[in-house]
Write an enzyme that holds these catalytic residues in place. Structure first.
Site, PDB file in Angstrom:
ATOM      1  N   ASP A   1       0.841  -1.189   0.000  1.00 29.89           N
ATOM      2  CA  ASP A   1       0.000   0.000   0.000  1.00 29.89           C
ATOM      3  C   ASP A   1       0.882   1.247   0.000  1.00 29.89           C
ATOM      4  O   ASP A   1       0.697   2.194  -0.778  1.00 29.89           O
ATOM      5  CB  ASP A   1      -0.888  -0.046   1.269  1.00 29.89           C
TER       6      ASP A   1
ATOM      7  N   ASP B   1       2.332   3.678  -3.616  1.00 34.07           N
ATOM      8  CA  ASP B   1       2.083   5.114  -3.774  1.00 34.07           C
ATOM      9  C   ASP B   1       3.393   5.874  -3.958  1.00 34.07           C
ATOM     10  O   ASP B   1       3.441   6.863  -4.686  1.00 34.07           O
ATOM     11  CB  ASP B   1       1.313   5.671  -2.567  1.00 34.07           C
TER      12      ASP B   1
END
Ligand code: NAD
Length: 361
Positions: free
Chosen positions: A247, A251
């Site tokens: 996660d 990004d």
């Protein structure tokens, strides 16, 4: 080949970018002689408006029946304070669960025409071309026990990170398989100096490695991986990691490409008997209420998701390469949306979609 694809445009710019992605998919099918059968369904805020729920049963049924699902984005500001069951984002979790997708693939590529849009120095980002493979169904986001209990100074929050051998093995094999078809390098990211889940992760990855003797494996601690992604991103080919690490690092990887509007993603489940993977394809970005309805959104992340769908769910490598080449030629022509800061007047979402479709050959 017949391609049965479910389209879920969703909300905001999801609708606008999906329209262009479908335009490109139709052009690919007509150019390469495939039959395309499209169905459209409701997901997110629009589904709440029309049916009272973000993930109607009908959408679940259509998703299971389709060969692959192409999604825009969900989210409408009017639902920001709604209870969790009535939020558009609940639809995303619903469809991922129904399809049983357990691996999120995020390709990150630095296109030469966009080098200036990256926050990194040109020489660092040039040549970057990697796929981040994130485990999607396990780890600390789902582990139990979890919760907040007690009060005062002893009030305590708990989350549990847990992985089984089977969960680690299936995503490891997928990542090795991807690396085998690319530059044959796999980096497995963990925190095995501190976490038992990571120690098991590393052990299972090492046990599977001999099945892929042509792929070079390295283990890298997550803190070092975070640093290497900005210091030397081109050293990576395929990276595989558990849910929370993925996660965060995906990004970080996203920033390298210059604009969030550029990034495709694929969420993959089991392999069907035909060899095709169950897949849900969507751009990484959200519904962008600030620019929705203005024909300004960059459709290239959604169009790149079509390329991923052709490759992973249909095994159509030539067709996928044609879409990626068309994206690159449009970028090189300078006809891009405002987020990529073109020199002249920016192109609209529709113009970029048409240009990519016209460049398919
Ligand atoms: P966002 O990705 O929608 O937008 C962030 C910023 O990036 C905005 O300034 C937006 O204008 C810009 N942007 C995003 N996509 C772009 C594109 N294709 N072209 C040009 N500019 C683009 O994230 P957010 O503002 O945090 O969230 C808005 C809504 O989307 C929320 O409701 C959120 O829950 C939802 N969301 C959905 C998904 C999804 O459907 N997978 C993902 C993230 C956010």
């Amino acid at each position: 080949m017949q391609l049965n694809v479910l389209i879920l445009p969703g909300d905001g710019i999801g609708v606008e970018v999906t329209r262009e992605a479908v335009r490109v998919l139709e052009k690919v099918c007509s150019t390469f002689g495939h039959t395309l059968k499209l169905t459209e369904g409701l997901l997110g805020g629009i589904a709440i408006h029309k049916t009272g729920t973000p993930f109607p049963d009908e959408t679940a049924k259509l998703a299971v029946e389709a060969d692959a699902t192409l999604m825009g984005a969900v989210g409408l500001p009017e639902f920001d304070n709604a209870p969790p069951e009535k939020r558009p984002e609940k639809g995303l979790l619903g469809i991922r669960k129904v399809l049983g997708v357990y691996a999120n693939l995020r390709p990150v590529k630095a296109y030469p025409a966009l080098i200036e849009s990256s926050p990194l120095k040109n020489h660092l980002v040039e040549g970057t071309d990697m796929i981040i493979v994130r485990e999607l169904n396990g780890g600390i986001y789902y582990g139990t026990p979890r919760g907040i209990e007690g009060s005062g100074d002893t009030e305590r929050g708990t989350n549990t990170m847990t992985y089984t051998r089977a969960e680690i093995a299936r995503i490891t094999r997928m990542a090795f398989g991807l690396a085998r078809n690319r530059r044959k390098k796999l980096a497995s990211v963990d925190k095995s100096n501190v976490l038992e889940t990571s120690q098991l992760w590393r052990k299972v990855v090492n046990e599977i490695a001999p099945e892929f003797p042509d792929v070079e494996l390295e283990h890298i601690l997550v803190d070092n991986a975070a640093m290497q992604l900005v210091l030397n991103p081109k050293r990576f080919d395929v990276l595989v990691m558990e849910n929370m690490f993925g996660d965060i690092l995906s990004d970080e990887g996203a920033v390298l490409a210059g604009s969030i509007g550029m990034l495709p993603s694929a969420s993959i489940g089991d392999q069907r008997p035909s060899g095709a993977w169950v897949g849900l394809y969507e751009p990484v970005h959200g519904s962008a209420p600030d620019i929705a309805g203005q024909n300004k959104a960059n459709p290239l992340g959604a169009i790149g998701s079509v390329a991923a769908m052709l490759e992973y769910s249909f095994g159509l490598m030539k067709e996928a390469a044609a879409v990626n080449a068309a994206i690159e030629s449009v970028l090189n022509s300078g006809r891009t949306t405002a987020d990529l800061k073109p020199e002249g007047a920016p192109a609209t979402t529709t113009e970029v979609g048409e240009a990519v479709a016209n460049a398919i050959q």
